[in-house]
Design a protein around this motif. Structure first.
Motif, PDB file in Angstrom:
ATOM      1  N   GLN A   1     -96.338   7.268  82.057  1.00 50.81           N
ATOM      2  CA  GLN A   1     -97.711   7.000  81.639  1.00 50.81           C
ATOM      3  C   GLN A   1     -98.136   7.937  80.505  1.00 50.81           C
ATOM      4  OE1 GLN A   1    -100.547   7.504  84.804  1.00 50.81           O
ATOM      5  NE2 GLN A   1    -102.283   6.960  83.538  1.00 50.81           N
ATOM      6  N   TRP A   2     -97.587   9.158  80.504  1.00 52.44           N
ATOM      7  CA  TRP A   2     -97.917  10.150  79.482  1.00 52.44           C
ATOM      8  C   TRP A   2     -96.915  10.138  78.341  1.00 52.44           C
ATOM      9  CZ3 TRP A   2    -102.365  13.062  79.662  1.00 52.44           C
ATOM     10  CH2 TRP A   2    -103.080  13.001  80.854  1.00 52.44           C
ATOM     11  N   ASN A   3     -95.907   9.274  78.392  1.00 48.97           N
ATOM     12  CA  ASN A   3     -94.897   9.142  77.350  1.00 48.97           C
ATOM     13  C   ASN A   3     -94.162  10.465  77.110  1.00 48.97           C
ATOM     14  OD1 ASN A   3     -93.457   7.658  75.485  1.00 48.97           O
ATOM     15  ND2 ASN A   3     -94.874   8.038  73.817  1.00 48.97           N
ATOM     16  N   CYS A   4     -93.730  11.092  78.216  1.00 46.73           N
ATOM     17  CA  CYS A   4     -93.039  12.377  78.113  1.00 46.73           C
ATOM     18  C   CYS A   4     -91.976  12.479  79.197  1.00 46.73           C
ATOM     19  CB  CYS A   4     -94.047  13.528  78.209  1.00 46.73           C
ATOM     20  SG  CYS A   4     -94.912  13.632  79.781  1.00 46.73           S
TER      21      CYS A   4
ATOM     22  N   ALA B   1    -103.579   7.508  77.762  1.00 45.19           N
ATOM     23  CA  ALA B   1    -103.498   6.394  76.816  1.00 45.19           C
ATOM     24  C   ALA B   1    -103.275   6.889  75.391  1.00 45.19           C
ATOM     25  CB  ALA B   1    -104.763   5.543  76.886  1.00 45.19           C
ATOM     26  N   VAL B   2    -103.767   8.079  75.078  1.00 42.49           N
ATOM     27  CA  VAL B   2    -103.559   8.667  73.749  1.00 42.49           C
ATOM     28  C   VAL B   2    -102.061   8.812  73.477  1.00 42.49           C
ATOM     29  CG1 VAL B   2    -103.853  10.773  72.380  1.00 42.49           C
ATOM     30  CG2 VAL B   2    -105.766   9.862  73.706  1.00 42.49           C
ATOM     31  N   PHE B   3    -101.301   9.160  74.495  1.00 36.64           N
ATOM     32  CA  PHE B   3     -99.878   9.408  74.317  1.00 36.64           C
ATOM     33  C   PHE B   3     -99.066   8.136  74.196  1.00 36.64           C
ATOM     34  CE2 PHE B   3    -101.545  13.338  75.728  1.00 36.64           C
ATOM     35  CZ  PHE B   3    -100.802  14.276  75.042  1.00 36.64           C
ATOM     36  N   THR B   4     -99.576   7.030  74.679  1.00 32.41           N
ATOM     37  CA  THR B   4     -98.844   5.776  74.519  1.00 32.41           C
ATOM     38  C   THR B   4     -99.118   5.152  73.155  1.00 32.41           C
ATOM     39  OG1 THR B   4    -100.606   4.513  75.590  1.00 32.41           O
ATOM     40  CG2 THR B   4     -98.824   5.303  76.995  1.00 32.41           C
ATOM     41  N   ARG B   5    -100.201   5.586  72.504  1.00 31.49           N
ATOM     42  CA  ARG B   5    -100.564   5.015  71.201  1.00 31.49           C
ATOM     43  C   ARG B   5    -100.191   5.923  70.030  1.00 31.49           C
ATOM     44  NH1 ARG B   5    -105.646   3.834  73.977  1.00 31.49           N
ATOM     45  NH2 ARG B   5    -106.504   5.605  72.873  1.00 31.49           N
TER      46      ARG B   5
ATOM     47  N   GLU C   1    -110.431   8.234  85.777  1.00 34.75           N
ATOM     48  CA  GLU C   1    -110.731   7.525  84.530  1.00 34.75           C
ATOM     49  C   GLU C   1    -110.442   8.416  83.314  1.00 34.75           C
ATOM     50  OE1 GLU C   1    -111.545   4.586  81.934  1.00 34.75           O
ATOM     51  OE2 GLU C   1    -111.287   4.390  84.093  1.00 34.75           O
ATOM     52  N   LEU C   2    -110.825   9.685  83.378  1.00 32.93           N
ATOM     53  CA  LEU C   2    -110.542  10.601  82.274  1.00 32.93           C
ATOM     54  C   LEU C   2    -109.039  10.771  82.102  1.00 32.93           C
ATOM     55  CD1 LEU C   2    -111.349  12.594  80.068  1.00 32.93           C
ATOM     56  CD2 LEU C   2    -111.597  14.338  81.847  1.00 32.93           C
ATOM     57  N   MET C   3    -108.307  10.924  83.201  1.00 29.06           N
ATOM     58  CA  MET C   3    -106.846  11.059  83.123  1.00 29.06           C
ATOM     59  C   MET C   3    -106.236   9.807  82.491  1.00 29.06           C
ATOM     60  SD  MET C   3    -105.903  14.008  84.356  1.00 29.06           S
ATOM     61  CE  MET C   3    -104.296  13.874  85.062  1.00 29.06           C
ATOM     62  N   LYS C   4    -106.738   8.646  82.842  1.00 30.97           N
ATOM     63  CA  LYS C   4    -106.238   7.391  82.276  1.00 30.97           C
ATOM     64  C   LYS C   4    -106.488   7.338  80.771  1.00 30.97           C
ATOM     65  CE  LYS C   4    -106.827   2.407  82.804  1.00 30.97           C
ATOM     66  NZ  LYS C   4    -107.561   1.353  83.522  1.00 30.97           N
TER      67      LYS C   4
END
Length: 106
Positions: free
Chosen positions: A49-52, A96-100, A89-92
């Motif tokens: 989810q965090w792309n790491c 999302a920043v890391f997937t984009r 919600e904040l974690m989500k």
């Protein structure tokens, strides 16, 4: 964001950023999970989810809501003020920043 040199072990640096004291000469990467299991207040996050490679949330008194992300030789740490609610919600939204973006790419 911290970028480790090639001769440094980024996993060791990652654990140290989390506040763990680990002797470099005795460090074994295959034992990383045992180091993490011994640390109270750590919650594994979905690294995909965090792309790491690794993602943890630290909610211990000492660290006060910090997110630690590791990918290759880079570590990104988010530290939140005690008055800020770290909601699902904040974690989500943060993840999302890391997937984009390519924040972990050189």
């Amino acid at each position: 964001m911290i970028e480790f040199q090639e001769e440094s072990d980024p996993l060791l640096g990652y654990l140290r950023e989390m506040g763990m004291i680990i002797n470099q000469a005795q460090f074994q990467a295959n034992q990383a999970n045992s180091y993490l299991d011994q640390r109270p207040g750590l919650e594994m996050l979905d690294a995909g989810q965090w792309n790491c490679d690794r993602a943890y949330l630290d909610t211990s008194e000492q660290r006060r809501s910090s997110v630690y992300l590791l990918s290759e030789n880079r570590v990104i740490v988010f530290r939140f003020t005690p008055s800020m609610e770290l909601s699902a919600e904040l974690m989500k939204q943060l993840s999302a920043v890391f997937t984009r973006t390519d924040l972990f790419k050189s």
